[in-house]
Design a protein around this motif. Structure first.
Motif, PDB file in Angstrom:
ATOM      1  N   PRO A  52       0.801  -1.232   0.000  1.00  0.00           N
ATOM      2  CA  PRO A  52       0.000   0.000   0.000  1.00  0.00           C
ATOM      3  C   PRO A  52       0.830   1.278   0.000  1.00  0.00           C
ATOM      4  O   PRO A  52       0.345   2.325  -0.430  1.00  0.00           O
ATOM      5  N   VAL A  53       2.071   1.202   0.461  1.00  0.00           N
ATOM      6  CA  VAL A  53       2.914   2.398   0.494  1.00  0.00           C
ATOM      7  C   VAL A  53       3.626   2.616  -0.839  1.00  0.00           C
ATOM      8  O   VAL A  53       3.691   3.737  -1.359  1.00  0.00           O
ATOM      9  N   GLY A  54       4.150   1.561  -1.400  1.00  0.00           N
ATOM     10  CA  GLY A  54       4.927   1.696  -2.628  1.00  0.00           C
ATOM     11  C   GLY A  54       4.118   1.715  -3.900  1.00  0.00           C
ATOM     12  O   GLY A  54       4.546   2.293  -4.901  1.00  0.00           O
ATOM     13  N   ARG A  55       2.918   1.108  -3.893  1.00  0.00           N
ATOM     14  CA  ARG A  55       2.142   1.026  -5.132  1.00  0.00           C
ATOM     15  C   ARG A  55       1.774   2.412  -5.680  1.00  0.00           C
ATOM     16  O   ARG A  55       1.905   2.652  -6.893  1.00  0.00           O
ATOM     17  N   PRO A  56       1.318   3.365  -4.879  1.00  0.00           N
ATOM     18  CA  PRO A  56       0.979   4.689  -5.446  1.00  0.00           C
ATOM     19  C   PRO A  56       2.185   5.626  -5.593  1.00  0.00           C
ATOM     20  O   PRO A  56       2.006   6.777  -5.997  1.00  0.00           O
ATOM     21  N   MET A  57       3.372   5.151  -5.303  1.00  0.00           N
ATOM     22  CA  MET A  57       4.543   6.031  -5.328  1.00  0.00           C
ATOM     23  C   MET A  57       4.954   6.353  -6.762  1.00  0.00           C
ATOM     24  O   MET A  57       4.956   5.481  -7.635  1.00  0.00           O
ATOM     25  N   VAL A  58       5.268   7.621  -7.002  1.00  0.00           N
ATOM     26  CA  VAL A  58       5.767   8.096  -8.288  1.00  0.00           C
ATOM     27  C   VAL A  58       7.140   8.706  -8.039  1.00  0.00           C
ATOM     28  O   VAL A  58       7.268   9.674  -7.291  1.00  0.00           O
ATOM     29  N   LEU A  59       8.159   8.148  -8.670  1.00  0.00           N
ATOM     30  CA  LEU A  59       9.533   8.591  -8.487  1.00  0.00           C
ATOM     31  C   LEU A  59       9.980   9.437  -9.669  1.00  0.00           C
ATOM     32  O   LEU A  59       9.447   9.295 -10.774  1.00  0.00           O
ATOM     33  N   PRO A  60      10.973  10.303  -9.476  1.00  0.00           N
ATOM     34  CA  PRO A  60      11.535  11.032 -10.631  1.00  0.00           C
ATOM     35  C   PRO A  60      12.109  10.072 -11.657  1.00  0.00           C
ATOM     36  O   PRO A  60      12.525   8.951 -11.333  1.00  0.00           O
ATOM     37  N   GLY A  61      12.161  10.517 -12.909  1.00  0.00           N
ATOM     38  CA  GLY A  61      12.614   9.649 -13.980  1.00  0.00           C
ATOM     39  C   GLY A  61      14.103   9.368 -13.980  1.00  0.00           C
ATOM     40  O   GLY A  61      14.540   8.367 -14.538  1.00  0.00           O
ATOM     41  N   GLY A  62      14.922  10.217 -13.353  1.00  0.00           N
ATOM     42  CA  GLY A  62      16.359  10.007 -13.310  1.00  0.00           C
ATOM     43  C   GLY A  62      16.765   9.065 -12.195  1.00  0.00           C
ATOM     44  O   GLY A  62      16.164   9.057 -11.115  1.00  0.00           O
ATOM     45  N   ARG A  63      17.803   8.273 -12.432  1.00  0.00           N
ATOM     46  CA  ARG A  63      18.262   7.325 -11.417  1.00  0.00           C
ATOM     47  C   ARG A  63      18.723   8.028 -10.158  1.00  0.00           C
ATOM     48  O   ARG A  63      18.422   7.591  -9.037  1.00  0.00           O
ATOM     49  N   ILE A  77      14.835  -1.386 -13.223  1.00  0.00           N
ATOM     50  CA  ILE A  77      14.170  -0.986 -14.468  1.00  0.00           C
ATOM     51  C   ILE A  77      14.507  -1.946 -15.603  1.00  0.00           C
ATOM     52  O   ILE A  77      13.616  -2.424 -16.309  1.00  0.00           O
ATOM     53  N   SER A  78      15.796  -2.222 -15.771  1.00  0.00           N
ATOM     54  CA  SER A  78      16.260  -2.930 -16.970  1.00  0.00           C
ATOM     55  C   SER A  78      16.131  -4.435 -16.884  1.00  0.00           C
ATOM     56  O   SER A  78      16.001  -5.106 -17.918  1.00  0.00           O
ATOM     57  N   GLN A  79      16.180  -5.023 -15.671  1.00  0.00           N
ATOM     58  CA  GLN A  79      16.204  -6.484 -15.554  1.00  0.00           C
ATOM     59  C   GLN A  79      15.093  -7.054 -14.678  1.00  0.00           C
ATOM     60  O   GLN A  79      14.434  -8.018 -15.064  1.00  0.00           O
ATOM     61  N   LYS A  80      14.855  -6.443 -13.539  1.00  0.00           N
ATOM     62  CA  LYS A  80      13.969  -7.053 -12.545  1.00  0.00           C
ATOM     63  C   LYS A  80      12.490  -6.774 -12.775  1.00  0.00           C
ATOM     64  O   LYS A  80      11.636  -7.422 -12.165  1.00  0.00           O
ATOM     65  N   LYS A  81      12.175  -5.792 -13.601  1.00  0.00           N
ATOM     66  CA  LYS A  81      10.787  -5.401 -13.851  1.00  0.00           C
ATOM     67  C   LYS A  81      10.056  -5.076 -12.541  1.00  0.00           C
ATOM     68  O   LYS A  81       8.910  -5.487 -12.318  1.00  0.00           O
ATOM     69  N   ILE A  82      10.750  -4.338 -11.702  1.00  0.00           N
ATOM     70  CA  ILE A  82      10.132  -3.836 -10.473  1.00  0.00           C
ATOM     71  C   ILE A  82       9.644  -2.404 -10.670  1.00  0.00           C
ATOM     72  O   ILE A  82       8.615  -2.007 -10.124  1.00  0.00           O
ATOM     73  N   LEU A  83      10.386  -1.635 -11.485  1.00  0.00           N
ATOM     74  CA  LEU A  83      10.017  -0.262 -11.806  1.00  0.00           C
ATOM     75  C   LEU A  83       9.928  -0.106 -13.314  1.00  0.00           C
ATOM     76  O   LEU A  83      10.586  -0.830 -14.067  1.00  0.00           O
ATOM     77  N   GLY A  84       9.129   0.843 -13.743  1.00  0.00           N
ATOM     78  CA  GLY A  84       8.984   1.135 -15.168  1.00  0.00           C
ATOM     79  C   GLY A  84       8.609   2.589 -15.363  1.00  0.00           C
ATOM     80  O   GLY A  84       8.277   3.310 -14.407  1.00  0.00           O
ATOM     81  N   TYR A  85       8.648   3.024 -16.607  1.00  0.00           N
ATOM     82  CA  TYR A  85       8.390   4.432 -16.925  1.00  0.00           C
ATOM     83  C   TYR A  85       6.919   4.646 -17.274  1.00  0.00           C
ATOM     84  O   TYR A  85       6.277   3.820 -17.927  1.00  0.00           O
ATOM     85  N   LEU A  86       6.436   5.802 -16.850  1.00  0.00           N
ATOM     86  CA  LEU A  86       5.097   6.257 -17.201  1.00  0.00           C
ATOM     87  C   LEU A  86       5.129   7.782 -17.294  1.00  0.00           C
ATOM     88  O   LEU A  86       5.287   8.471 -16.285  1.00  0.00           O
ATOM     89  N   ASN A  87       5.030   8.284 -18.521  1.00  0.00           N
ATOM     90  CA  ASN A  87       5.036   9.738 -18.761  1.00  0.00           C
ATOM     91  C   ASN A  87       6.284  10.412 -18.174  1.00  0.00           C
ATOM     92  O   ASN A  87       6.203  11.482 -17.560  1.00  0.00           O
ATOM     93  N   GLY A  88       7.436   9.763 -18.327  1.00  0.00           N
ATOM     94  CA  GLY A  88       8.691  10.349 -17.878  1.00  0.00           C
ATOM     95  C   GLY A  88       9.007  10.146 -16.419  1.00  0.00           C
ATOM     96  O   GLY A  88      10.057  10.597 -15.952  1.00  0.00           O
ATOM     97  N   THR A  89       8.147   9.475 -15.660  1.00  0.00           N
ATOM     98  CA  THR A  89       8.392   9.199 -14.246  1.00  0.00           C
ATOM     99  C   THR A  89       8.545   7.694 -14.042  1.00  0.00           C
ATOM    100  O   THR A  89       8.218   6.893 -14.920  1.00  0.00           O
ATOM    101  N   VAL A 136       7.365   4.397 -11.903  1.00  0.00           N
ATOM    102  CA  VAL A 136       6.243   3.876 -11.118  1.00  0.00           C
ATOM    103  C   VAL A 136       6.449   2.377 -10.951  1.00  0.00           C
ATOM    104  O   VAL A 136       7.305   1.770 -11.616  1.00  0.00           O
ATOM    105  N   PRO A 137       5.695   1.723 -10.070  1.00  0.00           N
ATOM    106  CA  PRO A 137       5.753   0.260 -10.016  1.00  0.00           C
ATOM    107  C   PRO A 137       5.482  -0.338 -11.392  1.00  0.00           C
ATOM    108  O   PRO A 137       4.639   0.153 -12.148  1.00  0.00           O
ATOM    109  N   TYR A 138       6.198  -1.393 -11.698  1.00  0.00           N
ATOM    110  CA  TYR A 138       6.191  -1.898 -13.073  1.00  0.00           C
ATOM    111  C   TYR A 138       4.784  -2.246 -13.552  1.00  0.00           C
ATOM    112  O   TYR A 138       4.455  -2.060 -14.733  1.00  0.00           O
ATOM    113  N   MET A 139       3.937  -2.733 -12.683  1.00  0.00           N
ATOM    114  CA  MET A 139       2.598  -3.132 -13.103  1.00  0.00           C
ATOM    115  C   MET A 139       1.781  -1.953 -13.628  1.00  0.00           C
ATOM    116  O   MET A 139       0.797  -2.148 -14.349  1.00  0.00           O
ATOM    117  N   LEU A 140       2.186  -0.707 -13.288  1.00  0.00           N
ATOM    118  CA  LEU A 140       1.485   0.484 -13.740  1.00  0.00           C
ATOM    119  C   LEU A 140       2.213   1.191 -14.877  1.00  0.00           C
ATOM    120  O   LEU A 140       1.753   2.237 -15.338  1.00  0.00           O
TER     121      LEU A 140
END
Length: 281
Positions: free
Chosen positions: A174-185, A216-228, A230-234
């Protein structure tokens, strides 16, 4: 006979008196004082023309760009040393961000300086060596000091499985699912460090940047959405994969439904029937 010499004498005295009188200028005649010019100097007209002409710049080192003087040597060294401590190579773009972080109030970075000004401040610092990097980048390294930097682009996974399990569980929760991180590492890693997650406390900021890259590149835990990030499922990649999977699931069903009609020599459209026909068998 004695009058002639006396008359000549008076004429001579009158001529001498006239020569001694200063000559008066004629009416309307402009009287100008002679100009005294020093030896070796050009006339005043040429001097005025030379003053109007732009003077050539003195040869030597180029002038630093605007803003370079506002970045002090101690500020640059403090920023570089902090990146060494974080195991991050002091690339120019990262160094500029770190300078803004140190210049701003606690917890909020200040405005970023001009990149040319940052590079100029590093070049005039005697303790730093500016080196050219791939892709047109540059870095500012401490002279005589080895750096233990993390290669954030390295594809090798050197982290334990427990770390990836905890990170996956966090972004599924519930804490990490709605989290939006900056696009830069770099910025994303800073946000994760600010969350003070127990499973990330023992890793440096450079390692966190590497973890974000692998997530991002291997584990499919994070992914991009509109330059940010987010959790990979989103993410956009997950949406494309879901659409592709649905398309693959629909195609076999259509092929199976068309098989009896094709075997009977009928067109594919003949497989369609009404509900009444299906009910009757």
């Amino acid at each position: 006979p004695g009058a002639a010499p006396a008359l000549a004498s008076r004429r001579q005295r009158g001529q001498r008196h006239q020569d001694e009188q200063p000559q008066q200028p004629q009416v309307g005649q402009h009287q100008r004082q002679p100009h005294t010019q020093r030896q070796g100097q050009p006339p005043r007209r040429e001097q005025r023309q030379q003053q109007r002409q732009p003077q050539p710049k003195a040869a030597g080192a180029p002038l630093p760009p605007p803003g370079a003087a506002s970045i002090g040597t101690q500020e640059v060294l403090a920023a570089v040393d902090s990146l060494y401590a974080d195991r991050l190579r002091p690339y120019g773009r990262i160094l500029r961000k770190r300078l803004a972080e140190l210049a701003g109030p606690a917890g909020r970075p200040g405005p970023e300086a001009d990149m040319d000004a940052v590079e100029a401040a590093c070049r005039v610092c005697a303790q730093l060596s500016v080196e050219q990097e791939e892709g047109g980048e540059w870095s500012a390294l401490r002279k005589g000091r080895e750096g233990d930097f993390v290669d954030v682009y390295c594809p090798e996974d050197i982290y334990p499985d427990e770390l990836w399990s905890a990170l996956t569980e966090f972004f599924d929760g519930p804490v990490g699912r709605p989290m939006v991180l900056p696009g830069g590492r770099y910025a994303a890693a800073q946000v994760l460090r600010s969350k003070r997650l127990a499973f990330l406390e023992d890793w440096s900021l450079g390692e966190l940047c590497h973890i974000v890259q692998l997530a991002i590149s291997q584990k499919k835990i994070l992914g991009y959405l509109n330059g940010t990030l987010v959790p990979y499922m989103l993410s956009q990649s997950a949406v494309k994969e879901q659409l592709a999977a649905k398309q693959k699931a629909v195609q076999p069903v259509e092929a199976v439904a068309a098989a009896p009609a094709a075997a009977a020599g009928q067109p594919a459209e003949a497989r369609c029937a009404s509900w009444e026909a299906l009910r009757d068998g």
